[in-house]
Design an enzyme around this catalytic site. Structure first.
Site, PDB file in Angstrom:
ATOM      1  N   HIS A 127      16.469  28.305  13.738  1.00 40.25           N
ATOM      2  CA  HIS A 127      16.205  29.649  14.021  1.00 40.25           C
ATOM      3  C   HIS A 127      17.203  30.361  14.875  1.00 40.25           C
ATOM      4  O   HIS A 127      17.437  31.706  14.743  1.00 40.25           O
ATOM      5  CB  HIS A 127      14.964  29.859  14.535  1.00 40.25           C
ATOM      6  N   GLU A 166      11.062  34.824  13.411  1.00 42.74           N
ATOM      7  CA  GLU A 166       9.908  34.910  12.402  1.00 42.74           C
ATOM      8  C   GLU A 166       9.417  36.362  12.378  1.00 42.74           C
ATOM      9  O   GLU A 166       9.037  36.772  11.261  1.00 42.74           O
ATOM     10  CB  GLU A 166       8.664  33.799  12.626  1.00 42.74           C
ATOM     11  N   CYS A 169      15.852  21.634  10.222  1.00 45.84           N
ATOM     12  CA  CYS A 169      14.957  21.750  11.309  1.00 45.84           C
ATOM     13  C   CYS A 169      15.291  20.623  12.350  1.00 45.84           C
ATOM     14  O   CYS A 169      15.375  19.428  12.196  1.00 45.84           O
ATOM     15  CB  CYS A 169      13.754  21.406  10.748  1.00 45.84           C
ATOM     16  N   ASP A 200      12.903  23.303   5.858  1.00 44.08           N
ATOM     17  CA  ASP A 200      12.706  23.721   7.234  1.00 44.08           C
ATOM     18  C   ASP A 200      11.305  23.980   7.443  1.00 44.08           C
ATOM     19  O   ASP A 200      10.535  24.076   6.483  1.00 44.08           O
ATOM     20  CB  ASP A 200      13.505  24.870   7.685  1.00 44.08           C
ATOM     21  N   SER A 201      10.632  24.128   8.420  1.00 41.66           N
ATOM     22  CA  SER A 201       9.299  24.759   8.622  1.00 41.66           C
ATOM     23  C   SER A 201       9.117  26.326   8.568  1.00 41.66           C
ATOM     24  O   SER A 201       8.249  26.739   8.277  1.00 41.66           O
ATOM     25  CB  SER A 201       9.103  24.670  10.266  1.00 41.66           C
ATOM     26  N   CYS A 244      18.347  24.554  17.481  1.00 44.42           N
ATOM     27  CA  CYS A 244      17.135  25.229  16.689  1.00 44.42           C
ATOM     28  C   CYS A 244      17.620  25.997  15.577  1.00 44.42           C
ATOM     29  O   CYS A 244      18.608  26.858  15.722  1.00 44.42           O
ATOM     30  CB  CYS A 244      16.082  25.858  17.541  1.00 44.42           C
TER      31      CYS A 244
HETATM   32  N1  DGL Z   1      13.380  25.187  12.551  1.00 46.91           N
HETATM   33  C1  DGL Z   1      12.754  24.664  13.610  1.00 46.91           C
HETATM   34  C2  DGL Z   1      13.956  23.910  14.585  1.00 46.91           C
HETATM   35  O1  DGL Z   1      15.147  23.916  14.172  1.00 46.91           O
HETATM   36  C3  DGL Z   1      12.220  25.804  14.564  1.00 46.91           C
HETATM   37  C4  DGL Z   1      10.784  26.307  14.238  1.00 46.91           C
HETATM   38  C5  DGL Z   1       9.801  25.545  14.584  1.00 46.91           C
HETATM   39  O2  DGL Z   1       9.246  25.339  15.668  1.00 46.91           O
HETATM   40  O3  DGL Z   1       9.213  24.870  13.408  1.00 46.91           O
HETATM   41  O4  DGL Z   1      13.505  23.064  15.519  1.00 46.91           O
END
Ligand code: DGL
Length: 279
Positions: A197, A163, A84, A21-22, A195
């Site tokens: 998150h 975050e 992600c 993931d990011s 998402c």
């Molecule tokens: N994990 C990313 C997603 O599910 C969200 C965080 C990001 O923007 O990098 O889209």
């Protein structure tokens, strides 16, 4: 496409699953995978130095996704879960075509779960700006349920709040209310947390959305999907012993380790800082 057929050699089933993931949002997928497949070994990469991806252009997201994949490939993983939504929306097809192993995303399972859950056909989707712009959820929901009406909304402030660890603050509830009120006014009965998150915000989203709206957690749907696919490919780890998690990030480890421990409900072990440009 969410997967590619890789090697079906049963010896491969003992290898780890790569999850990336990011940032820390992908830990929601790690947690769900651990619950469903406790004997699996997991190598996780959070590209914390470059989070968020959701505000970047599609070309940048694809480039970052290749770098993340290459890191996991160097660790001999048997399959990769793109934890992600933004990468799943913009890069998954290319990753599936490029790498010779199964690659799974989070959007198909979440969209299918929403299409199955809705009673009224009115579905809300929230996600990053990039995910919403891709219209990936709409496409898949409509392929499963052509009469569904999808109301999508980008919520760019939510990832920074997660975050930052502000998951229980009043300000976060206020922001969520502002974002999802227009969807509730459309009388959605199902809301996709599009998402990785957002499951961290689920308790607050639940308060705002009320009991009558079904929340679809794309991380949980993804874990169920991955288990079914790995089983079909003969890649489920048959061992009875408990697996492990190795966490890697591209920026500071301290705060990530703290959040990871709290979030995974177990010591995160040593979190390693890695440089994706190193081969
Ligand atoms: N994990 C990313 C997603 O599910 C969200 C965080 C990001 O923007 O990098 O889209």
């Amino acid at each position: 496409m969410q997967k590619a057929s890789g090697s079906r050699n049963p010896k491969v089933s003992g290898l780890p699953i790569g999850i990336f993931d990011s940032g820390l949002g992908g830990l929601t997928v790690v947690r769900a995978v651990r619950r469903l497949m406790p004997s699996e070994r997991i190598i996780y990469l959070g590209d914390t130095a470059r989070v968020p991806y959701g505000t970047k252009s599609p070309a940048t997201v694809v480039r970052f996704a290749h770098e993340d994949m290459q890191f996991l490939m160097r660790h001999r993983v048997k399959a990769v879960v793109v934890a992600c939504n933004t990468v799943s929306a913009w890069a998954l097809e290319e990753l599936v075509k490029t790498y010779n192993l199964p690659v799974f995303g989070v959007i198909v399972p979440g969209a299918m779960a929403a299409a199955a859950a809705t009673q009224t056909g009115r579905i809300g989707v929230i996600g990053t700006s990039a995910t919403i712009r891709s219209q990936a959820y709409e496409r898949i929901i409509h392929s499963a349920n052509p009469s569904a009406i999808v109301h999508a909304r980008a919520c760019p402030l939510l990832v920074p709040l997660v975050e930052e660890g502000w998951v229980k603050r009043d300000v976060t509830q206020q922001v969520i209310a502002d974002y999802i009120r227009p969807l509730l006014q459309k009388r959605i009965d199902t809301l996709v947390l599009g998402c990785t998150h957002y499951p961290l915000l689920a308790p607050v989203i639940r308060i705002v959305a009320g009991r009558n709206v079904r929340l679809i957690d794309s991380a949980q749907s993804c874990a169920g999907y991955v288990k079914a696919e790995l089983r079909q490919l003969g890649l489920l780890n048959a061992s009875r012993s408990r697996g492990w998690i190795q966490l890697n990030v591209t920026d500071e480890v301290e705060r990530f380790a703290e959040v990871a421990k709290r979030f995974l409900g177990q010591p995160a072990g040593k979190v390693r800082r890695v440089d994706l440009s190193e081969v």
